[in-house]
Design an enzyme around this catalytic site. Structure first.
Site, mmCIF file in Angstrom:
data_model
loop_
_atom_site.group_PDB
_atom_site.id
_atom_site.type_symbol
_atom_site.label_atom_id
_atom_site.label_comp_id
_atom_site.label_asym_id
_atom_site.label_seq_id
_atom_site.Cartn_x
_atom_site.Cartn_y
_atom_site.Cartn_z
ATOM 1 N N ASP A 1 0.832 -1.212 0.000
ATOM 2 C CA ASP A 1 0.000 0.000 0.000
ATOM 3 C C ASP A 1 0.864 1.257 0.000
ATOM 4 O O ASP A 1 2.028 1.225 0.405
ATOM 5 C CB ASP A 1 -0.874 0.037 1.264
ATOM 6 C CG ASP A 1 -2.085 -0.886 1.169
ATOM 7 O OD1 ASP A 1 -2.281 -1.531 0.119
ATOM 8 O OD2 ASP A 1 -2.845 -0.956 2.156
ATOM 9 N N ARG B 1 -1.290 -0.638 -8.603
ATOM 10 C CA ARG B 1 -2.628 -0.171 -8.235
ATOM 11 C C ARG B 1 -2.597 1.361 -8.252
ATOM 12 O O ARG B 1 -1.784 1.973 -7.561
ATOM 13 C CB ARG B 1 -2.987 -0.659 -6.834
ATOM 14 C CG ARG B 1 -4.326 -0.083 -6.339
ATOM 15 C CD ARG B 1 -4.516 -0.313 -4.846
ATOM 16 N NE ARG B 1 -4.452 -1.718 -4.501
ATOM 17 C CZ ARG B 1 -4.152 -2.153 -3.274
ATOM 18 N NH1 ARG B 1 -3.904 -1.306 -2.291
ATOM 19 N NH2 ARG B 1 -4.092 -3.440 -3.026
#
Ligand code: FAD
Length: 319
Positions: free
Chosen positions: A143, A193
């Protein structure tokens, strides 16, 4: 009013331990937390995963935790990932799931912000998790957190990709640097992402106006779609979802050559619609008891979420 005042206030509160004590002590908070968080332990995450897989969706599972400042807590977070990966391995073997399951991790939960050499601790811990994930046949994506961590995070990702070339990472369209990061990370085998970004950032490093962030998202999306990696389009925004379809077609990508991603509990109907349309859709499933920061960022994203939370605080709703 929401963007100018409430959003920054909520994002500041997401890092305040005093507000955390107050919010987590309210029994009415729990109801809304349950909308966004799959439960507190690995069996809860596994149950949510099974149900999402049954509906044709993919998953990435996150053990909640961030800004860890003690080594014991960082190691406990690693242990949770190892337990999760054992559970996913069993699930994969017993159900014959072919498409890769994924876990998401925050390097600050693994010690990145420890005093001394937090960078080295996070690298060592993430390496352990990636090795276990390789054995379990599960992907990992790192992340993105606030911009003060970006250089360290991308350096760790570069290093880990030497051993685990399938490792994914997240880039945030609101950061001014991200177009250039997209160019660097859109090579063969990369999994990126792309999200808008969820932290409170200064104008020196991040676009502030929603329209500017959206334009940056579109520029980054085009770079990733025309690159040689695997783009993961993380947004609930209808305009960006449509634009991703156009961008994929322009880059001659078929449905299996990129995927959409959304958060657990958000736009469930839209998630199902994309699957019915033949798109790959992955749901980010957070679990664990350290949900406060994640929860506050969800409140900061949408006036309706905040309004729902405030309504739940009214005396009539208290138990
Ligand atoms: C899979 C995934 C992983 C993520 N990982 C990270 C990360 O690592 N780092 C990070 O900083 N951020 C991450 N994020 C969060 C992200 O940066 C945004 O904060 C978050 O996704 C909200 O942005 P949005 O693109 O959905 O658009 P927003 O601007 O929040 O919403 C745009 C529009 O989407 C629609 N919409 C949004 N929510 C709803 C809803 N609940 N119901 C109906 N319509 C809705 C509305 O039309 C809204 O106007 C991630 C997001 C996803 C989906």
């Amino acid at each position: 009013m929401f963007d100018a005042l409430l959003r920054p206030a909520l994002l500041s509160a997401s890092r305040s331990s005093r507000v955390e004590r107050t919010v987590t002590a309210l029994s009415s908070t729990r109801k809304l937390v349950d909308r966004f968080v799959a439960g507190e332990s690995e069996p809860h995450a596994a149950a949510a995963t099974r149900s999402l897989l049954d509906s044709g969706r993919l998953v990435t599972i996150d053990h909640l935790g961030e800004d860890t400042t003690d080594l014991i807590r960082a190691r406990t977070n690693v242990d949770h990932y190892l337990e999760l990966l054992r559970t996913l391995r069993e699930m994969r073997e017993s159900t014959g799931i072919v498409r890769p399951l994924e876990v998401s991790l925050k390097l600050s939960a693994l010690g990145q912000s420890l005093p001394g050499d937090g960078h080295a601790a996070a690298l060592e811990h993430a390496h352990l998790i990636c090795s276990a994930a390789a054995t379990a046949g599960v992907w990992v994506t790192v992340d993105a957190e606030d911009h003060t961590t970006t250089d360290s995070t991308l350096a760790i990702v570069r290093e880990l990709r030497a051993d685990f070339p399938w490792l994914g990472t997240v880039l945030q369209a609101y950061l001014r640097r991200t177009e250039s990061d997209c160019r660097e990370f859109s090579g063969v085998g990369s999994r990126i992402r792309l999200c808008k970004g969820a932290y409170r950032e200064p104008a020196s490093v991040a676009f502030q106006a929603r329209a500017e962030v959206d334009r940056s998202y579109l520029r980054c999306l085009d770079i990733l779609m025309h690159g040689q990696g695997y783009p993961m389009v993380a947004t609930h925004d209808p305009a960006l979802i449509e634009a991703a379809g156009h961008s994929a077609r322009a880059a001659e990508r078929r449905a299996g050559e990129f995927e959409f991603q959304m958060l657990y509990g958000i736009r469930d109907e839209e998630q199902r619609r994309l699957v019915t349309d033949g798109q790959q859709l992955r749901v980010y499933v957070p679990y664990g008891d350290q949900w406060y920061g994640y929860f506050m960022r969800r409140l900061a994203e949408r006036p309706a979420n905040l309004a729902f939370f405030l309504r739940s605080l009214r005396p009539a709703n208290r138990r």
